[in-house]
Write an enzyme that holds these catalytic residues in place. Structure first.
Site, PDB file in Angstrom:
ATOM      1  N   TYR A 148       0.808  -1.091   0.188  1.00 37.74           N
ATOM      2  CA  TYR A 148      -0.008   0.182  -0.045  1.00 37.74           C
ATOM      3  C   TYR A 148       0.868   1.287   0.005  1.00 37.74           C
ATOM      4  CZ  TYR A 148      -3.429   3.535   1.790  1.00 37.74           C
ATOM      5  OH  TYR A 148      -4.012   4.464   1.900  1.00 37.74           O
ATOM      6  N   ALA A 150       3.971   1.649  -1.039  1.00 39.73           N
ATOM      7  CA  ALA A 150       4.605   1.743  -2.324  1.00 39.73           C
ATOM      8  C   ALA A 150       3.453   2.200  -3.455  1.00 39.73           C
ATOM      9  CB  ALA A 150       5.178   0.285  -2.691  1.00 39.73           C
ATOM     10  N   LYS A 152       1.156   4.274  -2.679  1.00 37.08           N
ATOM     11  CA  LYS A 152       0.596   5.675  -2.406  1.00 37.08           C
ATOM     12  C   LYS A 152       1.957   6.697  -2.829  1.00 37.08           C
ATOM     13  CE  LYS A 152      -3.595   5.560  -1.399  1.00 37.08           C
ATOM     14  NZ  LYS A 152      -4.485   6.361  -2.076  1.00 37.08           N
ATOM     15  N   ALA A 180      -8.902  10.859   7.201  1.00 29.01           N
ATOM     16  CA  ALA A 180     -10.190  11.025   7.226  1.00 29.01           C
ATOM     17  C   ALA A 180     -10.948   9.793   7.650  1.00 29.01           C
ATOM     18  CB  ALA A 180     -10.805  11.612   6.055  1.00 29.01           C
ATOM     19  N   ARG A 183     -14.430   3.513   5.582  1.00 27.46           N
ATOM     20  CA  ARG A 183     -14.705   2.148   5.686  1.00 27.46           C
ATOM     21  C   ARG A 183     -13.144   1.387   5.851  1.00 27.46           C
ATOM     22  NH1 ARG A 183     -17.297  -0.268   0.489  1.00 27.46           N
ATOM     23  NH2 ARG A 183     -15.573   1.221  -0.510  1.00 27.46           N
TER      24      ARG A 183
END
Length: 484
Positions: A148, A150, A152, A180, A183
């Site tokens: 994740y 990498a 981003k 923020a 889910r």
């Protein structure tokens, strides 16, 4: 109160808009007049499944408030289909595209595909705003989120390049790293914290970055809970650990490690050219056999030894005044020019802009060349900016006194020269030079100065020299020069 921002006539594509941040963006744009494409695959938090319900619900919310919206259920990996939905529904090109995906596997590739599909439309329109959604995990890293993180951080690199490539076509690309509740954070964030980090606290930044009034480009912002902060890269001054015609060793790296990692007077490169400039300087210093030796501006023990500028003086005569006038175009064939060219003329006087000339003497003998602690190579001098303010009519001879402020920019030194020109004890004019000396930095000095004067541009100048000489008011002339 300034006028509210509106997006009337703009077509906005919001991916991942079925919930969370994307939904908040879509609703906000719809309320402010944009035609919105609500894209959402309708999958679960693990990226599985597919449903039209999420996108349809947001579309209805926008329409119920009088807005315009259409749903799209394609994966962002099918970027062409997403953009085509906008063209089919609203009959014009997409002006703004936003990337805020909730499906993990398409964070990077999906953002690329949608942006590529919209790119040519933006170029043809000469307008576009792209917002990439990164994450603190991408910027700083986080335990257990290697893939994740990498993806981003990859978005940041993508956005930086798009910002450069799109600039000439008025396409701006910025990146946000929002915090923020959504889910995805329900299982890792306390409920009360998740509720306080509302998506509605992120949307205003997105709307501003997307508006045509906003000229921000290539920025990276963290945002959450009503707070917004801009990030930038920082780099230490570093240290050269090799010498000419000698092998570079790990022992040299070890011995200089504290200097390599010392962020005192750190630089903040913002372009790849700024990064490469340091390497060019390194090669130059190695070739001159400076190598690991202390910077010439440092003391014997490597401690900062900032220069101490002292006042110096220089003089000028009527001959320099005449040569200057000839150099800027005065001619003996024009009768009204003779007063600038002939010392025997009854109205012999000096062009007001001659005020830049006496100060030049301060740059060489008795000026820059004598500043202690700086071994200046004048072949590396760049005349960056100059400010001139004229207080009184200039006589045909005089003296000037100079005080320099020297700033340490790491790869070089910026020297501010304050030059005051006098006739006797009467102050005639003031100059400030801003000079960049390649390779003269690293002496541990200050990076900024409150003595720096902001340069401007001339709007009007007196053309009648006699009226200028008789003027009792202060005359301000700004001379601004940049060299490549």
């Amino acid at each position: 109160m300034s006028a509210p921002l509106t997006f009337t006539g703009k077509v906005v594509v919001v991916t991942g808009a079925g919930g969370g941040l994307g939904r908040e963006y879509a609703l906000a744009f719809g309320e402010r007049g944009a035609s919105v494409v609500v894209n959402d695959l309708g999958g679960d938090i693990k990226g599985g499944g597919k449903s039209s319900a999420a996108a349809d619900k947001v579309v209805e919310e926008i329409k119920s408030k009088g807005g315009k919206a259409v749903a799209n259920y394609d994966s962002v990996e099918d970027g062409e289909k997403v953009i085509q939905t906008a063209l089919d529904a609203f009959g014009r090109i997409v002006l703004v595209s936003f990337i805020s995906d909730l499906i993990h596997r398409v964070h990077l590739r999906g953002s690329f595909m949608v942006t590529r599909a919209a790119w040519n439309h933006m170029k043809n329109q000469k307008f576009g705003r792209i917002i990439m959604t990164s994450s603190a995990a991408g910027i700083y890293g986080n335990f257990g989120q290697a893939n994740y993180s990498a993806a981003k951080l990859g978005l940041v690199g993508l956005a930086n390049t798009l910002a450069i490539e799109g600039q000439k076509n008025n396409i701006h690309c910025n990146t946000i790293a929002p915090m923020a509740g959504s889910r995805l954070t329900q299982t890792v964030m306390p409920q009360d914290l998740s509720e306080s980090l509302k998506a509605e606290y992120v949307a205003p930044l997105v709307l501003w970055l997307s508006h045509d009034q906003c000229q921000e480009n290539g920025g990276l912002f963290e945002v959450g809970a009503g707070w917004i902060g801009k990030l930038r890269w920082e780099r230490s001054q570093g240290c050269i650990v090799r010498q000419k015609n000698q092998a570079m060793s790990p022992e040299a790296v070890r011995d200089q490690w504290d200097h390599i990692c010392d962020f005192t007077n750190a630089t903040k490169p913002s372009t790849i050219n700024g990064s490469l400039a340091t390497l060019v300087e390194v090669l130059s210093r190695v070739e001159t056999e400076e190598g690991v030796a202390p910077n010439p501006a440092r003391g014997a023990a490597g401690a900062p030894a900032a220069p101490s500028p002292d006042p110096v003086s220089a003089a000028y005569s009527h001959m320099q005044c005449i040569l200057y006038a000839l150099g800027v175009g005065m001619s003996t064939r024009e009768n009204d020019h003779l007063k600038f060219l002939y010392e025997g003329h009854e109205d012999f006087c000096v062009l007001p802009t001659f005020g830049v000339i006496p100060s030049l003497g301060s740059l060489m003998d008795g000026g820059l060349g004598s500043l202690p602690g700086l071994n200046i190579d004048f072949t590396r001098l760049l005349h960056g900016e100059q400010y001139l303010e004229v207080f009184k009519p200039l006589p045909t001879s005089g003296k000037c006194a100079t005080i320099a402020d020297v700033l340490d920019k790491g790869s070089g030194a910026v020297i501010l020269l304050d030059v005051h020109t006098y006739s006797g004890k009467e102050l005639l004019c003031y100059n400030q030079f801003s000079l960049f000396i390649v390779g003269a930095g690293g002496f541990g000095g200050r990076r900024t100065s409150d003595k720096a004067v902001v340069t401007g541009s001339l709007l009007t100048t007196p053309t009648n020299s006699r009226s200028f000489r008789n003027s009792t008011t202060t005359f301000r002339y700004f001379f601004y020069l940049r060299l490549p």
